[in-house]
Design a protein around this motif. Sequence first.
Motif, mmCIF file in Angstrom:
data_model
loop_
_atom_site.group_PDB
_atom_site.id
_atom_site.type_symbol
_atom_site.label_atom_id
_atom_site.label_comp_id
_atom_site.label_asym_id
_atom_site.label_seq_id
_atom_site.Cartn_x
_atom_site.Cartn_y
_atom_site.Cartn_z
ATOM 1 N N LEU A 160 0.668 -1.097 0.090
ATOM 2 C CA LEU A 160 0.013 0.494 -0.087
ATOM 3 C C LEU A 160 0.909 1.334 -0.153
ATOM 4 C CD1 LEU A 160 -2.873 -0.909 2.312
ATOM 5 C CD2 LEU A 160 -2.948 -1.024 -0.014
ATOM 6 N N GLN A 161 1.815 0.943 0.385
ATOM 7 C CA GLN A 161 2.702 2.441 0.329
ATOM 8 C C GLN A 161 3.330 2.887 -0.846
ATOM 9 O OE1 GLN A 161 5.387 2.157 3.936
ATOM 10 N NE2 GLN A 161 6.301 1.301 2.955
ATOM 11 N N SER A 162 2.745 2.469 -2.068
ATOM 12 C CA SER A 162 3.129 3.076 -3.427
ATOM 13 C C SER A 162 2.149 4.606 -2.835
ATOM 14 C CB SER A 162 2.974 2.531 -4.689
ATOM 15 O OG SER A 162 1.335 1.426 -4.090
ATOM 16 N N HIS A 163 0.754 4.532 -2.972
ATOM 17 C CA HIS A 163 0.354 5.289 -2.370
ATOM 18 C C HIS A 163 -0.831 5.822 -3.364
ATOM 19 C CE1 HIS A 163 1.387 7.018 1.475
ATOM 20 N NE2 HIS A 163 2.757 6.739 1.020
ATOM 21 N N ARG A 164 -0.715 4.362 -3.967
ATOM 22 C CA ARG A 164 -2.069 4.444 -5.400
ATOM 23 C C ARG A 164 -3.088 3.235 -5.042
ATOM 24 N NH1 ARG A 164 -1.952 -0.761 -8.179
ATOM 25 N NH2 ARG A 164 0.254 -2.065 -7.428
ATOM 26 N N ALA B 219 -8.955 -7.302 -5.369
ATOM 27 C CA ALA B 219 -8.848 -8.662 -5.367
ATOM 28 C C ALA B 219 -7.009 -8.269 -5.779
ATOM 29 C CB ALA B 219 -9.500 -8.810 -6.979
ATOM 30 N N GLU B 220 -6.262 -7.745 -6.351
ATOM 31 C CA GLU B 220 -5.024 -7.809 -6.645
ATOM 32 C C GLU B 220 -4.157 -8.117 -5.160
ATOM 33 O OE1 GLU B 220 -1.014 -4.842 -8.424
ATOM 34 O OE2 GLU B 220 -3.687 -4.476 -8.120
ATOM 35 N N LEU B 221 -4.707 -6.943 -4.008
ATOM 36 C CA LEU B 221 -4.182 -7.232 -2.914
ATOM 37 C C LEU B 221 -4.214 -9.081 -1.847
ATOM 38 C CD1 LEU B 221 -4.831 -4.395 -1.211
ATOM 39 C CD2 LEU B 221 -2.725 -4.836 -2.056
ATOM 40 N N ALA B 222 -5.663 -9.134 -2.540
ATOM 41 C CA ALA B 222 -6.448 -10.842 -1.683
ATOM 42 C C ALA B 222 -4.862 -11.514 -2.482
ATOM 43 C CB ALA B 222 -7.610 -11.600 -2.019
ATOM 44 N N ALA B 223 -4.699 -11.816 -3.773
ATOM 45 C CA ALA B 223 -4.029 -12.720 -4.735
ATOM 46 C C ALA B 223 -2.813 -12.607 -4.493
ATOM 47 C CB ALA B 223 -4.324 -12.254 -6.612
ATOM 48 N N ARG B 224 -2.194 -11.300 -4.683
ATOM 49 C CA ARG B 224 -0.618 -11.539 -4.295
ATOM 50 C C ARG B 224 -0.553 -11.866 -2.202
ATOM 51 N NH1 ARG B 224 2.229 -6.457 -6.426
ATOM 52 N NH2 ARG B 224 4.093 -7.190 -4.782
ATOM 53 N N TYR C 112 -2.287 3.235 10.262
ATOM 54 C CA TYR C 112 -2.530 3.594 9.386
ATOM 55 C C TYR C 112 -3.603 4.246 8.837
ATOM 56 C CZ TYR C 112 2.335 1.547 10.155
ATOM 57 O OH TYR C 112 3.473 1.303 10.202
ATOM 58 N N PRO C 113 -4.101 5.170 7.484
ATOM 59 C CA PRO C 113 -5.065 5.422 7.647
ATOM 60 C C PRO C 113 -5.404 5.003 5.985
ATOM 61 C CG PRO C 113 -3.348 7.523 7.586
ATOM 62 C CD PRO C 113 -2.578 6.651 8.437
ATOM 63 N N VAL C 114 -5.669 4.043 6.280
ATOM 64 C CA VAL C 114 -6.064 3.325 5.222
ATOM 65 C C VAL C 114 -7.884 3.551 4.642
ATOM 66 C CG1 VAL C 114 -6.208 1.123 3.669
ATOM 67 C CG2 VAL C 114 -4.736 1.334 5.288
ATOM 68 N N GLN C 115 -7.454 4.203 3.382
ATOM 69 C CA GLN C 115 -9.250 4.250 2.513
ATOM 70 C C GLN C 115 -9.847 3.455 1.733
ATOM 71 O OE1 GLN C 115 -9.393 7.919 0.057
ATOM 72 N NE2 GLN C 115 -10.642 8.972 1.133
ATOM 73 N N ALA C 116 -10.511 2.873 2.535
ATOM 74 C CA ALA C 116 -11.804 1.602 1.529
ATOM 75 C C ALA C 116 -12.387 2.739 -0.360
ATOM 76 C CB ALA C 116 -12.494 0.743 2.028
ATOM 77 N N HIS C 117 -12.350 2.125 -1.266
ATOM 78 C CA HIS C 117 -13.160 2.567 -2.196
ATOM 79 C C HIS C 117 -14.219 1.199 -2.839
ATOM 80 C CE1 HIS C 117 -10.885 6.525 -3.522
ATOM 81 N NE2 HIS C 117 -9.876 6.110 -2.524
ATOM 82 N N ARG C 118 -14.821 2.006 -2.909
ATOM 83 C CA ARG C 118 -15.811 0.377 -2.924
ATOM 84 C C ARG C 118 -16.541 0.860 -4.669
ATOM 85 N NH1 ARG C 118 -17.812 -1.725 1.337
ATOM 86 N NH2 ARG C 118 -17.938 -0.767 3.595
ATOM 87 N N GLY C 119 -16.948 -0.613 -5.155
ATOM 88 C CA GLY C 119 -17.539 -0.478 -6.328
ATOM 89 C C GLY C 119 -16.696 -1.104 -7.406
ATOM 90 N N ARG D 185 -6.777 2.452 -0.476
ATOM 91 C CA ARG D 185 -4.990 3.935 -0.465
ATOM 92 C C ARG D 185 -5.073 3.510 0.588
ATOM 93 N NH1 ARG D 185 -4.470 7.051 -5.101
ATOM 94 N NH2 ARG D 185 -7.400 6.768 -5.293
ATOM 95 N N LEU D 186 -3.288 4.073 0.912
ATOM 96 C CA LEU D 186 -2.796 4.365 2.144
ATOM 97 C C LEU D 186 -2.463 6.558 1.370
ATOM 98 C CD1 LEU D 186 -1.494 3.806 5.029
ATOM 99 C CD2 LEU D 186 0.471 3.688 3.143
ATOM 100 N N LEU D 187 -3.542 7.123 3.184
ATOM 101 C CA LEU D 187 -3.313 7.824 3.061
ATOM 102 C C LEU D 187 -2.001 9.047 4.042
ATOM 103 C CD1 LEU D 187 -7.582 8.750 3.224
ATOM 104 C CD2 LEU D 187 -5.627 8.872 1.156
ATOM 105 N N PRO D 188 -1.986 9.814 3.552
ATOM 106 C CA PRO D 188 -1.120 10.517 4.750
ATOM 107 C C PRO D 188 -2.323 10.414 5.818
ATOM 108 C CG PRO D 188 -1.376 11.308 2.516
ATOM 109 C CD PRO D 188 -2.336 10.618 1.950
#
Length: 321
Positions: free
Chosen positions: A14-18, A23-28, A48-55, A61-64
């Motif tokens: 997540l530290q790429s901040h993108r 599904a990609e994270l679960a597979a990795r 760690y402020p992790v933001q979830a996006h639905r849909g 995404r990891l936020l500042p």
Amino acid sequence: MSTSARTLQLLSLLQSHRLVAGAELAARLEVSLRTLRRDVDRLRELGYPVQAHRGGAGGYRLLPGASLPPLVLDDDEAVALVVGLQAAADSAVAGTAEASVRALAKVTAVLPTRLRRRTDALGEASVPVRWGEPVAGVDPAVLTALAQACRARERVGFEHTGASGDPARRCADPHRLVRTDPHWYLLAHDVDRHDWRVFRLDRVRDVRPTGRAFAPREVPGGDAAEFVRRRFSGASPHHEVRALVQAPAAVVRRSVGRWGRVEEAGPDRCELRVTTGSLDWAAFALLRTGAPFEVLQPPELREHLAAWGARLSGGAAPAGR
């Protein structure tokens, strides 16, 4: 993979901040989406402020955050960080050298041996190019060992070569590392002499922690940097240069780079400030701007520039005159 190891790997991804798809994270990580959500919640509990996006285009995404959490670095990033901190410790940028050494001490304390060999090899193969007065050469191992001892309040032994040129073994309780161009100094309480002493680090070798903790003492005057400056005020004079330059601030900043501070003084002029032990460097910095200027302080710089002008005029005269 254990839960702790998986959580650290998730943080690294997540530290790429993108935005990374769930599904990609679960597979990795080779886990289910449900386990992934629990791991994300665990990161949030750790700050760690992790933001979830639905849909369909969602993910995480990891936020500042409000504070800097621990970072996870791969091998190449760790080597780059250490090399960069070593360069910053030798920097002329005000206020960054001491902080760089403290950060360097924290990183090298946990650096694996294989990465330490890589950073040492890079250091041996690299030659920095410097403008102005160079910083006296200090072994990075000496800097980091003493920084770690200051932080841990651990007594150290080391070899110090005095002004006479004779090396002697010293034992001291280290308090602070202080950078005063062109030297690094250690402010410490000397165990054998029962008093505060200041040691030039380019004259220090073979630092050995003793494993013995010490109780902190109050520095005379309360300010370590000021204590060192007073001790060496007669040996390493500094000049606070101020000059009004008839050019936009952005132009002058590009000219002098990190070696001076530039403040706006109007639409087409600015004030250049340089702290240096060399009037030659101050004169060079002003001439390099290519713009008219007026020296505000110190008066001796005006005399220095006049002497430069006389030498330059003599050098430009036709041969035989």
